[in-house]
Design an enzyme around this catalytic site. Sequence first.
Site, mmCIF file in Angstrom:
data_model
loop_
_atom_site.group_PDB
_atom_site.id
_atom_site.type_symbol
_atom_site.label_atom_id
_atom_site.label_comp_id
_atom_site.label_asym_id
_atom_site.label_seq_id
_atom_site.Cartn_x
_atom_site.Cartn_y
_atom_site.Cartn_z
ATOM 1 N N ARG A 44 0.849 -1.188 0.000
ATOM 2 C CA ARG A 44 0.000 0.000 0.000
ATOM 3 C C ARG A 44 0.884 1.237 0.000
ATOM 4 N NH1 ARG A 44 2.356 1.961 3.501
ATOM 5 N NH2 ARG A 44 0.756 3.515 3.713
ATOM 6 N N GLY A 45 0.231 2.397 -0.145
ATOM 7 C CA GLY A 45 0.991 3.629 -0.344
ATOM 8 C C GLY A 45 1.048 3.883 -1.844
ATOM 9 N N ALA A 46 0.733 5.127 -2.237
ATOM 10 C CA ALA A 46 0.524 5.427 -3.665
ATOM 11 C C ALA A 46 1.674 4.969 -4.576
ATOM 12 C CB ALA A 46 0.234 6.919 -3.824
ATOM 13 N N ARG A 87 -7.659 -0.448 -6.536
ATOM 14 C CA ARG A 87 -7.886 0.683 -5.626
ATOM 15 C C ARG A 87 -8.085 1.945 -6.483
ATOM 16 N NH1 ARG A 87 -4.299 1.209 -0.466
ATOM 17 N NH2 ARG A 87 -6.206 2.239 0.204
ATOM 18 N N GLN A 193 -1.881 2.766 9.927
ATOM 19 C CA GLN A 193 -0.602 2.848 9.203
ATOM 20 C C GLN A 193 0.441 3.637 10.000
ATOM 21 O OE1 GLN A 193 -3.567 3.264 7.827
ATOM 22 N NE2 GLN A 193 -3.643 2.672 5.686
ATOM 23 N N ASP A 234 -2.015 10.921 -2.314
ATOM 24 C CA ASP A 234 -2.433 9.833 -3.214
ATOM 25 C C ASP A 234 -2.828 10.364 -4.584
ATOM 26 O OD1 ASP A 234 -2.992 8.753 -0.307
ATOM 27 O OD2 ASP A 234 -2.654 7.071 -1.664
ATOM 28 N N ASN A 244 -5.406 12.504 0.339
ATOM 29 C CA ASN A 244 -4.479 11.681 1.145
ATOM 30 C C ASN A 244 -5.320 10.954 2.196
ATOM 31 O OD1 ASN A 244 -1.732 10.831 1.733
ATOM 32 N ND2 ASN A 244 -1.917 11.991 3.624
ATOM 33 N N LYS A 245 -4.658 10.146 2.987
ATOM 34 C CA LYS A 245 -5.333 9.313 3.994
ATOM 35 C C LYS A 245 -6.356 10.113 4.803
ATOM 36 C CE LYS A 245 -5.021 5.815 4.488
ATOM 37 N NZ LYS A 245 -6.009 4.954 3.770
HETATM 38 O O1 MRU Z 1 -4.520 3.347 2.194
HETATM 39 P P1 MRU Z 1 -3.031 3.514 2.066
HETATM 40 O O2 MRU Z 1 -2.253 2.962 3.208
HETATM 41 O O3 MRU Z 1 -2.528 3.007 0.719
HETATM 42 O O4 MRU Z 1 -2.840 5.074 2.063
HETATM 43 C C1 MRU Z 1 -1.557 5.617 1.986
HETATM 44 C C2 MRU Z 1 -1.526 7.081 2.126
HETATM 45 O O5 MRU Z 1 -2.531 7.739 2.226
HETATM 46 C C3 MRU Z 1 -0.181 7.739 2.027
HETATM 47 O O6 MRU Z 1 -0.150 8.868 2.830
HETATM 48 C C4 MRU Z 1 0.028 8.155 0.584
HETATM 49 O O7 MRU Z 1 -0.097 7.050 -0.273
HETATM 50 C C5 MRU Z 1 1.315 8.807 0.374
HETATM 51 S S1 MRU Z 1 2.550 7.567 0.272
HETATM 52 C C6 MRU Z 1 4.024 7.973 -0.087
#
Ligand code: MRU
Length: 345
Positions: A44-46, A87, A193, A234, A244-245
């Site tokens: 996970r993470g963009a 996603r 996270q 994201d 973002n999250k």
């Molecule tokens: O749902 P996730 O864990 O994939 O969400 C991740 C985030 O929101 C991060 O802050 C975002 O992807 C930036 S990552 C470098």
Amino acid sequence: MDAVKFEKNKLVLLDQTKLPVEVTFVECHDYRCVADAIKSMKVRGAPAIGVAAAFGLVLAGFEYRNSLKDEFLIKMKEAATQLKQTRPTAVNLFWAIDRMLKILEEKNLTVNDYLQELENEAKIIQNEDLAMNIKMGEFGQELIPHGANILTHCNAGALATAGFGTALGVIRAAFNKGKVKMIYVDETRPLLQGSRLTAFELMEDGMPVTLIADNMAAYFMQQGKIDCVIVGADRIAANGDVANKIGTYGLAVLAKYHSIPFYVAAPKSTFDLSLNSGQAIPIEERNPDEIKKIGNEWIAPKKVKVINPAFDVTPHELITAIITDAGILRPSYKENIKGMFSHGY
Ligand code: MRU
């Protein structure tokens, strides 16, 4: 510890749903396994999901290598569609898959040529991401004052990228310059996270970390304990609005009220110039059980109604600066983002 590692004919993913208790890896030999790992957030993470999806298409290429060229191309496009359906919010996923699909548009290649080109491209995407993060670190650390107490949200570190991290990359670079006193980490409900990944990553790297519950950020800002907020992204729309999250928007509002700088760190692959504003960014809605349960334990009435958006959108007016691999953007974001892309990716 690599979140995504390609080894000969398989993709090895660090299973982030098991951290920090267990360090285990998932080995994917086909793209369906990669799609499942993205959907279930093992990776996970963009930027990391973009890199994983690119290698997912390399695995699809291996699977269909004995097909005739026309059939190969059809099967590859089906695999790309399935990977895109995992996603919806992080644009890096679509950006990376579209880069891979561009290779398949080249007319004069054989199936074997495609395989080679796809693998090269996935490796370039991965290497570029790491290089962009290091650049963001160099630019972004300039914004961090000496003795800084920094608040971050979710995980935007090495685990969410090809390495070094976006927001955590900036913090890491500032730490290496001796500027960071303390990194406050929101636990980041519902999937944690912050506590599971960011606190783990920072401690592994020997950086100072204090974990707080999400609802404590206002208190610490009021106490004068936070000098700046840095988060990842994201998807960033053409006007600078940032998805973002979930919880990021709330932090930006709080930062504005307390006159604390609010920074976003994201590579160019996170910008989506096809969207004029953040209102058009699709927000992923996740399983209600993520809120009603922790592990196997129910922490809410089983039948209670739940809404579980995984992301929110922070309006650009609340953002002090966006740190990119091409430099630091300040308002007016619309003009400055356009200017950054006028030189291409
Ligand atoms: O749902 P996730 O864990 O994939 O969400 C991740 C985030 O929101 C991060 O802050 C975002 O992807 C930036 S990552 C470098």
